[in-house]
Design a protein around this motif. Structure first.
Motif, PDB file in Angstrom:
ATOM      1  N   ILE A   1       5.787   6.969  -6.514  1.00 27.10           N
ATOM      2  CA  ILE A   1       5.426   8.003  -7.488  1.00 27.10           C
ATOM      3  C   ILE A   1       5.670   9.393  -6.910  1.00 27.10           C
ATOM      4  O   ILE A   1       6.190  10.281  -7.590  1.00 27.10           O
ATOM      5  CB  ILE A   1       3.941   7.857  -7.889  1.00 27.10           C
ATOM      6  CG1 ILE A   1       3.705   6.514  -8.584  1.00 27.10           C
ATOM      7  CG2 ILE A   1       3.505   8.996  -8.796  1.00 27.10           C
ATOM      8  CD1 ILE A   1       2.248   6.232  -8.884  1.00 27.10           C
ATOM      9  N   ASP A   2       5.304   9.582  -5.658  1.00 27.57           N
ATOM     10  CA  ASP A   2       5.429  10.882  -4.995  1.00 27.57           C
ATOM     11  C   ASP A   2       6.250  10.715  -3.717  1.00 27.57           C
ATOM     12  O   ASP A   2       5.718  10.366  -2.664  1.00 27.57           O
ATOM     13  CB  ASP A   2       4.043  11.431  -4.662  1.00 27.57           C
ATOM     14  CG  ASP A   2       4.088  12.821  -4.047  1.00 27.57           C
ATOM     15  OD1 ASP A   2       5.196  13.332  -3.795  1.00 27.57           O
ATOM     16  OD2 ASP A   2       3.005  13.404  -3.816  1.00 27.57           O
ATOM     17  N   PRO A   3       7.574  10.970  -3.790  1.00 25.41           N
ATOM     18  CA  PRO A   3       8.448  10.774  -2.624  1.00 25.41           C
ATOM     19  C   PRO A   3       8.061  11.598  -1.405  1.00 25.41           C
ATOM     20  O   PRO A   3       8.446  11.261  -0.278  1.00 25.41           O
ATOM     21  CB  PRO A   3       9.833  11.183  -3.153  1.00 25.41           C
ATOM     22  CG  PRO A   3       9.744  11.000  -4.636  1.00 25.41           C
ATOM     23  CD  PRO A   3       8.335  11.346  -4.994  1.00 25.41           C
ATOM     24  N   TRP A   4       7.281  12.677  -1.606  1.00 24.19           N
ATOM     25  CA  TRP A   4       6.849  13.490  -0.459  1.00 24.19           C
ATOM     26  C   TRP A   4       5.943  12.695   0.483  1.00 24.19           C
ATOM     27  O   TRP A   4       5.727  13.084   1.629  1.00 24.19           O
ATOM     28  CB  TRP A   4       6.114  14.742  -0.945  1.00 24.19           C
ATOM     29  CG  TRP A   4       7.023  15.767  -1.553  1.00 24.19           C
ATOM     30  CD1 TRP A   4       7.262  15.964  -2.880  1.00 24.19           C
ATOM     31  CD2 TRP A   4       7.831  16.721  -0.861  1.00 24.19           C
ATOM     32  NE1 TRP A   4       8.165  16.982  -3.063  1.00 24.19           N
ATOM     33  CE2 TRP A   4       8.525  17.473  -1.837  1.00 24.19           C
ATOM     34  CE3 TRP A   4       8.038  17.027   0.489  1.00 24.19           C
ATOM     35  CZ2 TRP A   4       9.408  18.496  -1.510  1.00 24.19           C
ATOM     36  CZ3 TRP A   4       8.908  18.052   0.816  1.00 24.19           C
ATOM     37  CH2 TRP A   4       9.588  18.780  -0.164  1.00 24.19           C
TER      38      TRP A   4
ATOM     39  N   LEU B   1       0.208  12.088 -12.579  1.00 23.30           N
ATOM     40  CA  LEU B   1      -0.349  10.774 -12.928  1.00 23.30           C
ATOM     41  C   LEU B   1      -1.740  10.521 -12.355  1.00 23.30           C
ATOM     42  O   LEU B   1      -2.190   9.380 -12.279  1.00 23.30           O
ATOM     43  CB  LEU B   1       0.595   9.639 -12.503  1.00 23.30           C
ATOM     44  CG  LEU B   1       1.977   9.631 -13.171  1.00 23.30           C
ATOM     45  CD1 LEU B   1       2.817   8.489 -12.631  1.00 23.30           C
ATOM     46  CD2 LEU B   1       1.857   9.527 -14.687  1.00 23.30           C
ATOM     47  N   GLU B   2      -2.434  11.581 -11.950  1.00 20.77           N
ATOM     48  CA  GLU B   2      -3.824  11.435 -11.513  1.00 20.77           C
ATOM     49  C   GLU B   2      -4.722  12.243 -12.449  1.00 20.77           C
ATOM     50  O   GLU B   2      -4.535  13.445 -12.612  1.00 20.77           O
ATOM     51  CB  GLU B   2      -3.985  11.883 -10.059  1.00 20.77           C
ATOM     52  CG  GLU B   2      -3.172  11.026  -9.092  1.00 20.77           C
ATOM     53  CD  GLU B   2      -3.664  11.146  -7.663  1.00 20.77           C
ATOM     54  OE1 GLU B   2      -4.894  11.199  -7.461  1.00 20.77           O
ATOM     55  OE2 GLU B   2      -2.817  11.179  -6.754  1.00 20.77           O
TER      56      GLU B   2
ATOM     57  N   GLY C   1       0.785  -1.230   0.000  1.00 22.05           N
ATOM     58  CA  GLY C   1       0.000   0.000   0.000  1.00 22.05           C
ATOM     59  C   GLY C   1       0.809   1.268   0.000  1.00 22.05           C
ATOM     60  O   GLY C   1       0.243   2.365   0.068  1.00 22.05           O
ATOM     61  N   THR C   2       2.137   1.151  -0.102  1.00 22.39           N
ATOM     62  CA  THR C   2       2.983   2.355  -0.097  1.00 22.39           C
ATOM     63  C   THR C   2       3.513   2.684  -1.490  1.00 22.39           C
ATOM     64  O   THR C   2       4.441   3.461  -1.637  1.00 22.39           O
ATOM     65  CB  THR C   2       4.173   2.196   0.870  1.00 22.39           C
ATOM     66  OG1 THR C   2       4.982   1.095   0.443  1.00 22.39           O
ATOM     67  CG2 THR C   2       3.681   1.957   2.291  1.00 22.39           C
TER      68      THR C   2
ATOM     69  N   MET D   1      -7.168  14.524  -2.061  1.00 22.45           N
ATOM     70  CA  MET D   1      -6.369  13.528  -1.340  1.00 22.45           C
ATOM     71  C   MET D   1      -5.396  12.827  -2.293  1.00 22.45           C
ATOM     72  O   MET D   1      -5.800  12.350  -3.347  1.00 22.45           O
ATOM     73  CB  MET D   1      -7.271  12.503  -0.669  1.00 22.45           C
ATOM     74  CG  MET D   1      -6.504  11.406   0.049  1.00 22.45           C
ATOM     75  SD  MET D   1      -7.553  10.206   0.913  1.00 22.45           S
ATOM     76  CE  MET D   1      -7.940  11.085   2.431  1.00 22.45           C
ATOM     77  N   PRO D   2      -4.109  12.740  -1.934  1.00 23.57           N
ATOM     78  CA  PRO D   2      -3.137  12.049  -2.792  1.00 23.57           C
ATOM     79  C   PRO D   2      -3.547  10.612  -3.042  1.00 23.57           C
ATOM     80  O   PRO D   2      -3.984   9.905  -2.137  1.00 23.57           O
ATOM     81  CB  PRO D   2      -1.840  12.111  -1.969  1.00 23.57           C
ATOM     82  CG  PRO D   2      -2.018  13.246  -1.022  1.00 23.57           C
ATOM     83  CD  PRO D   2      -3.486  13.290  -0.720  1.00 23.57           C
ATOM     84  N   GLY D   3      -3.420  10.194  -4.290  1.00 23.66           N
ATOM     85  CA  GLY D   3      -3.761   8.818  -4.644  1.00 23.66           C
ATOM     86  C   GLY D   3      -5.224   8.591  -4.949  1.00 23.66           C
ATOM     87  O   GLY D   3      -5.623   7.453  -5.202  1.00 23.66           O
TER      88      GLY D   3
END
Length: 695
Positions: free
Chosen positions: A30-33, A467-468, A24-25, A414-416
């Motif tokens: 994709i986004d190191p932040w 990528l979203e 789940g990580t 929300m990210p993802g």
């Protein structure tokens, strides 16, 4: 990353494959932040996996998602009718209706240890169905301790009607017609570029009344197809007692609104759209439910916590509605079955999930301003069960229906949100870019044209997560509601009543409004997302606002309609905007910029009011200057060659001034300009946009 963590390969963009951990990580690859939030992502994914396994190991998804075949009314081969209902707080239950003269002792139900009541109603005569089609039915229950008797509409009922001459409360109808609609057309393939027409059946007539499914099928679907939209987002289908709620206070989740006709009529609408190659999405409300008791789910079994959370946790203060308990196995079964019901029984192709922000956060977004700080998306703010439901729903839908489309209406970003669940995402395909319409309204209300900042416009239109996918729009139904105005009305206001005829001179107000209407829509379409959305009627500059019949307007339908008559009048100027909108959709269909990745913006000049970018092998040039036209304006371009105009907002067929010759050939010259290896020169009039493509 340790070697003990399983991994998988994911192609995150064409030709780019990355290795992701299967815990789940993956989002943080994709986004190191997001790496500092990996523990929270793991926990989020583990909750998803736990619930996913519970479904698989109990009923299994196939049975779990077809709850309407177990609950509610199901006709057996011999004409018997099996009726089941989950009501754990009730002591006794009976099925009553027209068929048994509402006798509470005639059909007493039995209860199992899970709080499920059932009864098999046998036919009185061989070959007859036990309950006649069209009968009114209810479930009546007695309460613990008090022995109080309550009456409710069945939770899984698939048709309810309203007789306003008797009462505003809905009646549940046993719907079992001898002749049921048979679908003729296959579902279309999922569009590569999604161009969404947001529509509401009830407002789709020019007459001051509620329109029907059949009228929409006959009169509106051909308009949508002509305009080049490949997707319809159908609003207010799930039954709602209060028409003015725009369909967002749902009372019966399995019943298509009877205001517009029968369930068979809705099936015909969807099937006809499929025959035109149009994908049909349902505007889905799983974020909350109407608080009605007599004809809703609230206090269904006499408790306040049957389908919802008990106490304050189960109430949305701003919407004055009830909040689902996503952590309940039976509530999840109800909602997951509801998704599949609309997909399987009515052949919808996907969903626009309403109110996602409320589902994801404990504060439901009430009075909360999201700043983009990643800490806002984790920890105590987040409703883990709401996130889990969204993940389960998206994961199941995309597994069961490979061409399904799901869209999130979420203001938080929300990210993802629009990444697969196995990466730790929420699994949506698209998110609505809700900041874009706010920008246009704010600029039109608060700034003069001379003060518009091209850099700001570009920033808002392109500010989305890597990528979203997002869907850009200038105005949806939200911007059309009473208290606000459509973009056309903001710009042209009262002159739309007096100066929209071809027989009158083109006034400065109408000239500006028509020109900017075209440009705002085009720049949003081309730069604002990987999809585009338009609300019904706004494609031709529908005047005024949208206001449903209610006590505050004497129950008037005056503004709860779409004035197609002004579009169809050959003397009025609305036709030019409609043709421009059609030109946008058909040009995108040819060049496919929406699915071509993000644009390369080479110029955003505040002084000249010029925006230049390339996307989908099209060169887009916008001149927002109110007065200044530019001769031989140099713009950079990636590919050398001869270019031709493929769409021109100043064309006279779109009520432009015809200042640009569409037959002109534009030849590139080599040389660095705006960080592009080639350049060409164009004449770009004020308040005009040009689309060029290599010939």
């Amino acid at each position: 990353m340790t070697s003990s963590v399983p991994t998988f390969e994911e192609e995150i963009s064409p030709g780019r494959v990355v290795t992701m951990p299967a815990d789940g990580t993956g989002l943080s690859v994709i986004d190191p932040w997001l790496k500092s939030h990996n523990d929270a992502l793991r926990e989020r994914y583990s909750i998803f996996k736990k619930n996913d396994e519970q479904i698989k190991n109990t009923l299994g998804y196939e049975e779990y998602t077809q709850g309407w075949k177990y609950y509610g009314f199901n006709v057996q081969k011999d004409g018997s009718v099996m009726y089941r209902e989950w009501a754990p707080n009730a002591v006794t239950a009976s099925l009553v209706g027209d068929f048994n003269n509402w006798d509470v002792n005639a059909h007493v139900m039995t209860r199992n240890k899970y709080g499920v009541f059932e009864i098999l109603v046998k036919p009185l005569a061989k070959g007859k169905v036990a309950i006649p089609h069209g009968s009114k039915v209810k479930i009546t229950m007695t309460m613990p301790h008090t022995n109080e008797r309550i009456y409710r509409l069945p939770a899984w009922i698939n048709y309810v009607t309203q007789d306003l001459s008797v009462s505003a409360t809905y009646d549940a109808i046993f719907w079992n017609p001898e002749k049921q609609y048979v679908f003729k057309n296959p579902r279309p393939k999922r569009p590569a570029s999604i161009r969404v027409y947001e529509a509401h059946v009830g407002i789709s007539s020019p007459d001051p009344r509620c329109a029907t499914y059949k009228e929409f099928t006959k009169n509106i679907l051909p308009r949508i197809a002509y305009d080049g939209y490949n997707t319809i987002q159908l609003m207010a289908v799930m039954e709602h007692a209060y028409y003015a709620s725009f369909g967002y206070q749902v009372t019966s989740f399995f019943a298509p609104s009877s205001r517009y006709g029968t369930p068979e009529d809705l099936k015909e609408l969807v099937d006809t759209a499929h025959g035109l190659g149009i994908t049909v999405l349902l505007d889905l409300v799983h974020s909350h439910a109407c608080k009605n008791v007599a004809d809703g789910l609230n206090e269904f079994d006499g408790s306040d916590h049957c389908y919802f959370h008990a106490g304050p946790k189960g109430r949305h203060e701003l919407w004055d509605s009830r909040l689902f308990n996503y952590g309940s196995f039976e509530v999840m079964r109800f909602l997951m079955s509801n998704l599949r019901y609309w997909m399987d029984v009515f052949n919808f192709d996907g969903f626009r999930f309403d109110g996602v922000t409320s589902m994801l956060y404990k504060h439901h977004g009430i009075g909360y301003g999201f700043s983009g700080d990643y800490n806002e998306y984790f920890g105590d703010n987040v409703d883990d069960e709401g996130v889990m439901y969204v993940q389960i729903a998206n994961h199941y839908l995309h597994t069961k229906y490979p061409d399904v489309v799901t869209i999130a209406e979420d203001v938080s970003g929300m990210p993802g949100s629009c990444r697969p669940v196995r990466e730790g995402g929420l699994g949506f395909d698209y998110r609505l870019s809700m900041a874009i319409p706010d920008m246009w309204i704010k600029m039109l209300k608060e700034e003069s044209d001379d003060d518009w900042k091209m850099g700001h416009i570009v920033h808002i239109l392109t500010n989305r997560r890597y990528l979203e996918k997002t869907i850009g729009y200038c105005e949806s139904h939200d911007q059309a509601l009473v208290g606000d105005k459509t973009l056309a009305f903001w710009m042209m206001d009262k002159e739309m009543y007096t100066n929209m005829s071809d027989l009158t001179p083109l006034t400065p107000v109408i000239d500006r409004g028509m020109a900017l209407h075209k440009m705002i829509r085009m720049v949003t379409h081309a730069l604002g997302g990987e999809g585009y959305l338009n609300f019904e009627g706004n494609e031709f500059g529908h005047p005024e606002w949208l206001d449903f019949p209610r006590e505050g307007n004497n129950s008037s339908f005056q503004y709860a309609r779409r004035q197609w008559n002004i579009l169809d009048d050959p003397l009025l100027r609305y036709k030019y905007l409609n043709e421009w909108d059609r030109g946008m959709q058909l040009t995108e269909e040819k060049y496919g910029w929406l699915h071509d990745g993000q644009a390369y913006v080479s110029r955003k000049n505040d002084g000249d009011k010029i925006i230049v970018f390339e996307r989908g092998n099209v060169l887009f040039i916008f001149n927002f200057h109110p007065t200044q036209s530019f001769t031989d304006y140099r713009v950079g371009v990636e590919h050398a060659g001869k270019y031709k105009i493929v769409l021109n907002s100043d064309d006279k067929q779109f009520l432009g001034h015809g200042r640009v010759d569409n037959s002109t050939d534009f030849f590139t010259s080599p040389g660095d300009w705006d960080n592009r290896p080639n350049w060409l020169q164009v004449y770009i009039p004020n308040r005009t946009c040009l689309l060029l493509a290599r010939n």
